[in-house]
Design a protein around this motif. Structure first.
Motif, PDB file in Angstrom:
ATOM      1  N   LEU A  18      71.992  37.380 -32.536  1.00  0.00           N
ATOM      2  CA  LEU A  18      73.332  37.439 -31.951  1.00  0.00           C
ATOM      3  C   LEU A  18      74.257  36.355 -32.503  1.00  0.00           C
ATOM      4  CD1 LEU A  18      72.335  38.047 -28.233  1.00  0.00           C
ATOM      5  CD2 LEU A  18      72.911  39.755 -29.976  1.00  0.00           C
ATOM      6  N   LEU A  19      73.665  35.295 -33.037  1.00  0.00           N
ATOM      7  CA  LEU A  19      74.452  34.171 -33.541  1.00  0.00           C
ATOM      8  C   LEU A  19      75.327  34.615 -34.711  1.00  0.00           C
ATOM      9  CD1 LEU A  19      71.732  31.391 -33.426  1.00  0.00           C
ATOM     10  CD2 LEU A  19      73.444  31.957 -31.687  1.00  0.00           C
ATOM     11  N   GLY A  20      76.572  34.211 -34.659  1.00  0.00           N
ATOM     12  CA  GLY A  20      77.509  34.546 -35.721  1.00  0.00           C
ATOM     13  C   GLY A  20      78.191  35.904 -35.566  1.00  0.00           C
ATOM     14  N   ARG A  21      77.732  36.700 -34.628  1.00  0.00           N
ATOM     15  CA  ARG A  21      78.361  38.019 -34.426  1.00  0.00           C
ATOM     16  C   ARG A  21      79.789  37.866 -33.949  1.00  0.00           C
ATOM     17  NH1 ARG A  21      74.512  42.676 -32.366  1.00  0.00           N
ATOM     18  NH2 ARG A  21      72.854  42.203 -33.812  1.00  0.00           N
ATOM     19  N   LYS A  22      80.645  38.750 -34.421  1.00  0.00           N
ATOM     20  CA  LYS A  22      82.028  38.775 -33.967  1.00  0.00           C
ATOM     21  C   LYS A  22      82.081  39.226 -32.512  1.00  0.00           C
ATOM     22  CE  LYS A  22      84.215  40.000 -38.369  1.00  0.00           C
ATOM     23  NZ  LYS A  22      84.232  38.871 -39.055  1.00  0.00           N
ATOM     24  N   PRO A  61      79.703  35.596 -19.994  1.00  0.00           N
ATOM     25  CA  PRO A  61      78.480  35.877 -19.227  1.00  0.00           C
ATOM     26  C   PRO A  61      77.789  37.135 -19.770  1.00  0.00           C
ATOM     27  CG  PRO A  61      80.331  35.465 -17.760  1.00  0.00           C
ATOM     28  CD  PRO A  61      80.895  35.595 -19.142  1.00  0.00           C
ATOM     29  N   TRP A  62      76.462  37.101 -19.759  1.00  0.00           N
ATOM     30  CA  TRP A  62      75.692  38.232 -20.278  1.00  0.00           C
ATOM     31  C   TRP A  62      76.057  39.530 -19.561  1.00  0.00           C
ATOM     32  CZ3 TRP A  62      73.210  38.984 -24.590  1.00  0.00           C
ATOM     33  CH2 TRP A  62      72.396  40.109 -24.708  1.00  0.00           C
ATOM     34  N   VAL A  63      76.279  39.450 -18.265  1.00  0.00           N
ATOM     35  CA  VAL A  63      76.603  40.661 -17.499  1.00  0.00           C
ATOM     36  C   VAL A  63      77.960  41.232 -17.876  1.00  0.00           C
ATOM     37  CG1 VAL A  63      75.119  40.059 -15.552  1.00  0.00           C
ATOM     38  CG2 VAL A  63      77.538  39.386 -15.524  1.00  0.00           C
ATOM     39  N   ALA A  64      78.784  40.452 -18.574  1.00  0.00           N
ATOM     40  CA  ALA A  64      80.110  40.918 -18.979  1.00  0.00           C
ATOM     41  C   ALA A  64      80.171  41.219 -20.474  1.00  0.00           C
ATOM     42  CB  ALA A  64      81.161  39.883 -18.615  1.00  0.00           C
ATOM     43  N   ALA A  65      78.996  41.306 -21.120  1.00  0.00           N
ATOM     44  CA  ALA A  65      78.946  41.542 -22.567  1.00  0.00           C
ATOM     45  C   ALA A  65      78.228  42.848 -22.866  1.00  0.00           C
ATOM     46  CB  ALA A  65      78.222  40.387 -23.249  1.00  0.00           C
ATOM     47  N   ARG A  66      78.709  43.523 -23.887  1.00  0.00           N
ATOM     48  CA  ARG A  66      78.020  44.716 -24.389  1.00  0.00           C
ATOM     49  C   ARG A  66      77.631  44.433 -25.830  1.00  0.00           C
ATOM     50  NH1 ARG A  66      81.888  48.559 -24.077  1.00  0.00           N
ATOM     51  NH2 ARG A  66      82.263  48.576 -26.311  1.00  0.00           N
ATOM     52  N   VAL A  67      76.350  44.506 -26.108  1.00  0.00           N
ATOM     53  CA  VAL A  67      75.845  44.256 -27.450  1.00  0.00           C
ATOM     54  C   VAL A  67      75.911  45.562 -28.231  1.00  0.00           C
ATOM     55  CG1 VAL A  67      73.845  43.559 -28.815  1.00  0.00           C
ATOM     56  CG2 VAL A  67      74.312  42.434 -26.615  1.00  0.00           C
ATOM     57  N   GLU A  68      76.613  45.507 -29.347  1.00  0.00           N
ATOM     58  CA  GLU A  68      76.663  46.645 -30.254  1.00  0.00           C
ATOM     59  C   GLU A  68      75.992  46.223 -31.554  1.00  0.00           C
ATOM     60  OE1 GLU A  68      80.716  48.023 -30.486  1.00  0.00           O
ATOM     61  OE2 GLU A  68      80.681  48.711 -28.394  1.00  0.00           O
ATOM     62  N   GLU A  69      75.827  47.167 -32.462  1.00  0.00           N
ATOM     63  CA  GLU A  69      75.077  46.880 -33.684  1.00  0.00           C
ATOM     64  C   GLU A  69      75.627  45.690 -34.463  1.00  0.00           C
ATOM     65  OE1 GLU A  69      72.026  46.827 -36.002  1.00  0.00           O
ATOM     66  OE2 GLU A  69      72.163  48.301 -34.410  1.00  0.00           O
ATOM     67  N   ASP A  70      76.947  45.585 -34.583  1.00  0.00           N
ATOM     68  CA  ASP A  70      77.514  44.533 -35.418  1.00  0.00           C
ATOM     69  C   ASP A  70      78.511  43.630 -34.698  1.00  0.00           C
ATOM     70  OD1 ASP A  70      79.378  46.506 -35.099  1.00  0.00           O
ATOM     71  OD2 ASP A  70      80.056  46.501 -37.167  1.00  0.00           O
ATOM     72  N   GLN A  71      78.624  43.766 -33.394  1.00  0.00           N
ATOM     73  CA  GLN A  71      79.574  42.955 -32.649  1.00  0.00           C
ATOM     74  C   GLN A  71      79.186  42.869 -31.184  1.00  0.00           C
ATOM     75  OE1 GLN A  71      83.340  44.952 -33.078  1.00  0.00           O
ATOM     76  NE2 GLN A  71      82.724  46.689 -31.845  1.00  0.00           N
TER      77      GLN A  71
END
Length: 140
Positions: A18-22, A61-71
C-alpha cells in the motif's frame, strides 16, 4: 467484504504494497500513502498516513478507505482527517515503518503484515535473520 475492494484483488494482501499508492478523490490526486498505522497489538489496521500534495500529513481511517488495484479511494471526502487526528492515532498505534525498522511491537522485527479487507492482520511476516557465509559454513 466485497464492497471494500474490486473483485480482482486478492486478500489477504501486503501492508507494504500500500505504501506509495496514490490516494484519489474522484479525479483528483490528493496525496500518497506514506505509512500504515496498526493498533499496538499489531492485530488490526487503524488507517493510513497520507502525505498530501502540499507535504501536509493526513490520516485516512481504514474504515473510510477503499483499496483498489492501483490506488486508495476515501469512501467520503470527509474521510481524510487532519494532522491533529493523525497525531491521536500515532499516539495510540504503531507505524508499520517503525515496526519494520525497530524492535517490532509484535515481539521482533517485522518485514510485512498481511491484512484482510476489514483491516484485520491475517499474518505477521517476520524479518529473517541475515545469513553470512560463516553461518552457512558452520551450519553445513
Amino acid at each position: 467484504m466485497a464492497s471494500r475492494d474490486s473483485a480482482e484483488l486478492v486478500w489477504p494482501r501486503s501492508a507494504r504494497s500500500l505504501l506509495g499508492r496514490k490516494v484519489r478523490v474522484g479525479d483528483v490526486n490528493v496525496g500518497s500513502v506514506a505509512d500504515v498505522v496498526v493498533n499496538r497489538s499489531v492485530g488490526h489496521v487503524l488507517g493510513l498516513v497520507v502525505e498530501g500534495r502540499s507535504g501536509q500529513p493526513h490520516f485516512l481511517p481504514w474504515v473510510a478507505a477503499r483499496v483498489e488495484e492501483d490506488q486508495i479511494v476515501p469512501t467520503s471526502v470527509f474521510g481524510l482527517l487532519s494532522a491533529t487526528e493523525l497525531s491521536f492515532y500515532l499516539e495510540n498505534g504503531v507505524r508499520l515503518s517503525h515496526a519494520i525498522d525497530g524492535p517490532g511491537a509484535a515481539g521482533g522485527p517485522l518485514d510485512d503484515l498481511l491484512i484482510d479487507p476489514d483491516g484485520d492482520v491475517a499474518a505477521i511476516v517476520r524479518r529473517r535473520p541475515a545469513t553470512t557465509p560463516f553461518a552457512a559454513e558452520a551450519a553445513g
